[in-house]
Design an enzyme around this catalytic site. Structure first.
Site, PDB file in Angstrom:
ATOM      1  N   MET A  27       2.121   6.391  -6.287  1.00 49.49           N
ATOM      2  CA  MET A  27       2.224   7.615  -7.101  1.00 49.49           C
ATOM      3  C   MET A  27       2.927   8.716  -6.303  1.00 49.49           C
ATOM      4  O   MET A  27       2.883   9.887  -6.680  1.00 49.49           O
ATOM      5  CB  MET A  27       0.829   8.074  -7.542  1.00 49.49           C
ATOM      6  CG  MET A  27       0.143   7.031  -8.426  1.00 49.49           C
ATOM      7  SD  MET A  27      -1.076   7.738  -9.543  1.00 49.49           S
ATOM      8  CE  MET A  27      -2.234   8.439  -8.393  1.00 49.49           C
ATOM      9  N   GLY A  28       3.542   8.353  -5.188  1.00 55.28           N
ATOM     10  CA  GLY A  28       4.334   9.328  -4.430  1.00 55.28           C
ATOM     11  C   GLY A  28       3.495  10.226  -3.535  1.00 55.28           C
ATOM     12  O   GLY A  28       2.326   9.967  -3.283  1.00 55.28           O
ATOM     13  N   TYR A  29       4.125  11.288  -3.038  1.00 57.73           N
ATOM     14  CA  TYR A  29       3.560  12.185  -2.029  1.00 57.73           C
ATOM     15  C   TYR A  29       3.124  11.335  -0.837  1.00 57.73           C
ATOM     16  O   TYR A  29       1.968  11.328  -0.416  1.00 57.73           O
ATOM     17  CB  TYR A  29       2.402  13.013  -2.592  1.00 57.73           C
ATOM     18  CG  TYR A  29       2.326  14.369  -1.925  1.00 57.73           C
ATOM     19  CD1 TYR A  29       3.406  15.235  -1.980  1.00 57.73           C
ATOM     20  CD2 TYR A  29       1.202  14.763  -1.227  1.00 57.73           C
ATOM     21  CE1 TYR A  29       3.365  16.460  -1.358  1.00 57.73           C
ATOM     22  CE2 TYR A  29       1.154  16.000  -0.599  1.00 57.73           C
ATOM     23  CZ  TYR A  29       2.244  16.840  -0.671  1.00 57.73           C
ATOM     24  OH  TYR A  29       2.209  18.058  -0.056  1.00 57.73           O
ATOM     25  N   LEU A  30       4.105  10.635  -0.309  1.00 60.96           N
ATOM     26  CA  LEU A  30       3.851   9.524   0.606  1.00 60.96           C
ATOM     27  C   LEU A  30       3.351   9.975   1.974  1.00 60.96           C
ATOM     28  O   LEU A  30       3.751  11.015   2.489  1.00 60.96           O
ATOM     29  CB  LEU A  30       5.141   8.715   0.777  1.00 60.96           C
ATOM     30  CG  LEU A  30       5.743   8.173  -0.527  1.00 60.96           C
ATOM     31  CD1 LEU A  30       7.023   7.389  -0.235  1.00 60.96           C
ATOM     32  CD2 LEU A  30       4.754   7.312  -1.300  1.00 60.96           C
ATOM     33  N   HIS A  34       0.934   4.797   2.842  1.00 59.33           N
ATOM     34  CA  HIS A  34       1.948   4.178   1.983  1.00 59.33           C
ATOM     35  C   HIS A  34       3.025   3.493   2.833  1.00 59.33           C
ATOM     36  O   HIS A  34       3.444   2.372   2.556  1.00 59.33           O
ATOM     37  CB  HIS A  34       2.654   5.238   1.134  1.00 59.33           C
ATOM     38  CG  HIS A  34       1.788   5.970   0.159  1.00 59.33           C
ATOM     39  ND1 HIS A  34       1.506   7.310   0.282  1.00 59.33           N
ATOM     40  CD2 HIS A  34       1.155   5.559  -0.958  1.00 59.33           C
ATOM     41  CE1 HIS A  34       0.744   7.700  -0.733  1.00 59.33           C
ATOM     42  NE2 HIS A  34       0.504   6.660  -1.496  1.00 59.33           N
ATOM     43  N   GLY A 145      -3.190  -1.180  -0.723  1.00 55.05           N
ATOM     44  CA  GLY A 145      -4.035  -0.740   0.387  1.00 55.05           C
ATOM     45  C   GLY A 145      -5.506  -1.038   0.130  1.00 55.05           C
ATOM     46  O   GLY A 145      -6.002  -0.832  -0.979  1.00 55.05           O
ATOM     47  N   MET A 182      -6.164   8.356   5.076  1.00 53.08           N
ATOM     48  CA  MET A 182      -5.047   9.132   4.535  1.00 53.08           C
ATOM     49  C   MET A 182      -5.031   9.002   3.022  1.00 53.08           C
ATOM     50  O   MET A 182      -5.286   7.929   2.477  1.00 53.08           O
ATOM     51  CB  MET A 182      -3.722   8.647   5.118  1.00 53.08           C
ATOM     52  CG  MET A 182      -3.600   9.000   6.566  1.00 53.08           C
ATOM     53  SD  MET A 182      -1.934   8.711   7.161  1.00 53.08           S
ATOM     54  CE  MET A 182      -2.229   8.906   8.910  1.00 53.08           C
ATOM     55  N   SER A 184      -3.058  11.132  -0.572  1.00 58.75           N
ATOM     56  CA  SER A 184      -2.261  12.256  -1.083  1.00 58.75           C
ATOM     57  C   SER A 184      -3.185  13.413  -1.449  1.00 58.75           C
ATOM     58  O   SER A 184      -2.835  14.579  -1.322  1.00 58.75           O
ATOM     59  CB  SER A 184      -1.462  11.821  -2.309  1.00 58.75           C
ATOM     60  OG  SER A 184      -0.734  10.649  -2.013  1.00 58.75           O
ATOM     61  N   ARG A 185      -4.394  13.090  -1.909  1.00 57.71           N
ATOM     62  CA  ARG A 185      -5.341  14.135  -2.347  1.00 57.71           C
ATOM     63  C   ARG A 185      -5.925  14.925  -1.169  1.00 57.71           C
ATOM     64  O   ARG A 185      -6.522  15.979  -1.396  1.00 57.71           O
ATOM     65  CB  ARG A 185      -6.470  13.517  -3.171  1.00 57.71           C
ATOM     66  CG  ARG A 185      -6.009  13.069  -4.552  1.00 57.71           C
ATOM     67  CD  ARG A 185      -7.185  12.719  -5.453  1.00 57.71           C
ATOM     68  NE  ARG A 185      -6.774  12.531  -6.826  1.00 57.71           N
ATOM     69  CZ  ARG A 185      -6.513  11.343  -7.394  1.00 57.71           C
ATOM     70  NH1 ARG A 185      -6.632  10.244  -6.708  1.00 57.71           N
ATOM     71  NH2 ARG A 185      -6.130  11.274  -8.658  1.00 57.71           N
TER      72      ARG A 185
HETATM   73  P1  AMP Z   1      -1.286   5.795  -4.516  1.00 56.56           P
HETATM   74  O1  AMP Z   1       0.032   6.487  -4.322  1.00 56.56           O
HETATM   75  O2  AMP Z   1      -2.462   6.628  -4.151  1.00 56.56           O
HETATM   76  O3  AMP Z   1      -1.401   5.154  -5.882  1.00 56.56           O
HETATM   77  O4  AMP Z   1      -1.308   4.589  -3.477  1.00 56.56           O
HETATM   78  C1  AMP Z   1      -0.297   3.603  -3.486  1.00 56.56           C
HETATM   79  C2  AMP Z   1      -0.730   2.461  -2.615  1.00 56.56           C
HETATM   80  O5  AMP Z   1      -0.938   2.927  -1.290  1.00 56.56           O
HETATM   81  C3  AMP Z   1      -2.074   1.831  -3.075  1.00 56.56           C
HETATM   82  O6  AMP Z   1      -1.992   0.429  -2.918  1.00 56.56           O
HETATM   83  C4  AMP Z   1      -3.060   2.449  -2.132  1.00 56.56           C
HETATM   84  O7  AMP Z   1      -4.209   1.660  -1.937  1.00 56.56           O
HETATM   85  C5  AMP Z   1      -2.230   2.527  -0.856  1.00 56.56           C
HETATM   86  N1  AMP Z   1      -2.790   3.509   0.060  1.00 56.56           N
HETATM   87  C6  AMP Z   1      -3.168   4.781  -0.214  1.00 56.56           C
HETATM   88  N2  AMP Z   1      -3.711   5.364   0.874  1.00 56.56           N
HETATM   89  C7  AMP Z   1      -3.687   4.445   1.858  1.00 56.56           C
HETATM   90  C8  AMP Z   1      -4.105   4.432   3.219  1.00 56.56           C
HETATM   91  N3  AMP Z   1      -4.665   5.490   3.790  1.00 56.56           N
HETATM   92  N4  AMP Z   1      -3.921   3.305   3.924  1.00 56.56           N
HETATM   93  C9  AMP Z   1      -3.354   2.209   3.365  1.00 56.56           C
HETATM   94  N5  AMP Z   1      -2.928   2.154   2.089  1.00 56.56           N
HETATM   95  C10 AMP Z   1      -3.099   3.250   1.340  1.00 56.56           C
END
Ligand code: AMP
Length: 314
Positions: A27-30, A34, A145, A182, A184-185
């Site tokens: 969902m970005g804001y990497l 990510h 993740g 980590m 994005s929130r």
């Molecule tokens: P999101 O952008 O939050 O939808 O996350 C995209 C992907 O990154 C998902 O598979 C998450 O589980 C993974 N992800 C988010 N935070 C972390 C983290 N701290 N470590 C590893 N993977 C993550």
């Protein structure tokens, strides 16, 4: 790096990609979490595709869809640096055109427990968007993740149930130097809350230590499970800024509460800090080893955290 906004162009480009395709939906804001998925995908595939899409169907009516942090330019710079080949960045109308009717609806305890209990419809949105993206990108491998443990379990189930031809790669949670997973929130957290947030990690560690002790004496007992949950809750109760939602021991694939202490299993925590909901987990694997995630001490990671909070204050 190609940036693709339409489903039609994605379909045309897919025809041209040869060799193994690795896909990372986001969902970005990497952040480094990510990027760890993209780096692994880069190491294992000829072609690496990402997606950035804040998926409206996985947000409840009172959740943070409109204020979810976004910084597309920065995201694209980071993906370019990791060597990603193409990024799919669709609009909501492109993904859900007028008349959209068909959803993937996971059912049963797996989606009714834990996150599913507080976020009704969340996993329907996740399963729907992930299957749509899989059908568009047709990857050989897709990267997720462990941070979002229940999402992992739902997607594993969906892939098995619907015979989706993709190999799932689940990678450890990447953590800030103080152990905070980590996310994005995390950019929503004001400084006092940000430093208090590492209590979630300490609570998981307390749970793990208790788990290991209990396994020596109370393996196979419900009392052992309760002790582990109390150890996590006691640690969380010490931090007044944290409002606990749940701290539990659950089966890693069904998400049912555990009745006896055993592996594989998950130590799970969900808590609010102000309006921000944080989730975290430790996974005890079937072979008895723990996946607690990986702490990144790297200055770049903290710098990007600072940049994120500066951006939020603007
Ligand atoms: P999101 O952008 O939050 O939808 O996350 C995209 C992907 O990154 C998902 O598979 C998450 O589980 C993974 N992800 C988010 N935070 C972390 C983290 N701290 N470590 C590893 N993977 C993550």
């Amino acid at each position: 790096m190609q940036i693709i906004n339409s489903v039609q162009v994605l379909a045309q480009e897919r025809e041209r990609w040869t060799g193994q395709v690795g896909f990372v939906p986001t969902m970005g804001y990497l952040h480094e979490g990510h990027l760890s998925l993209f780096k692994q995908a880069r190491a294992e595939n000829e072609v690496v595709i990402g997606s950035i899409f804040v998926n409206p169907t996985q947000f409840g009516p009172h959740e943070d869809l409109t204020r979810y942090p976004r910084d597309l330019e920065r995201d694209l710079r980071q993906l370019e640096a990791v060597g990603v080949d193409a990024v799919f960045v669709p609009s909501a109308a492109e993904m859900y055109p007028q008349g959209f009717t068909t959803y993937v609806v996971p059912e049963g305890p797996l989606v009714e427990q834990a996150e599913g209990a507080v976020r009704p419809g969340h996993f329907r949105g996740v399963a729907t968007v992930v299957l749509k993206l899989f059908l568009m990108v047709c990857p050989q491998r897709a990267y997720f993740g462990q941070k979002d443990a229940q999402q992992v379990a739902v997607i594993q189930r969906m892939v098995a149930d619907l015979n989706v031809p993709v190999q799932l790669r689940i990678l450890p949670t990447i953590r800030e130097a103080d152990g905070l997973a980590m996310s994005s929130r995390n950019s929503y957290l004001e400084p006092a809350m940000r430093s208090a947030a590492s209590t979630l990690y300490r609570a998981l560690q307390a749970g793990k230590t208790c788990f290991q002790q209990q396994m020596l004496t109370k393996a196979g007992s419900l009392e052992g499970v309760q002790q582990v949950e109390s150890a996590m809750r006691e640690m969380l109760a010490q931090e007044p800024l944290i409002r606990l939602d749940y701290a539990e021991v659950r089966d890693a694939s069904s998400f049912l509460p555990l009745e006896t202490l055993q592996s594989p299993t998950l130590l799970l925590i969900a808590a609010y800090m102000g309006n921000t909901r944080l989730i975290d987990n430790f996974l005890l694997r079937a072979d008895g080893t723990w996946d607690e995630g990986v702490i990144v001490e790297d200055a770049n990671a903290s710098r990007s955290e600072r940049e994120r909070s500066q951006w939020m204050r603007k």
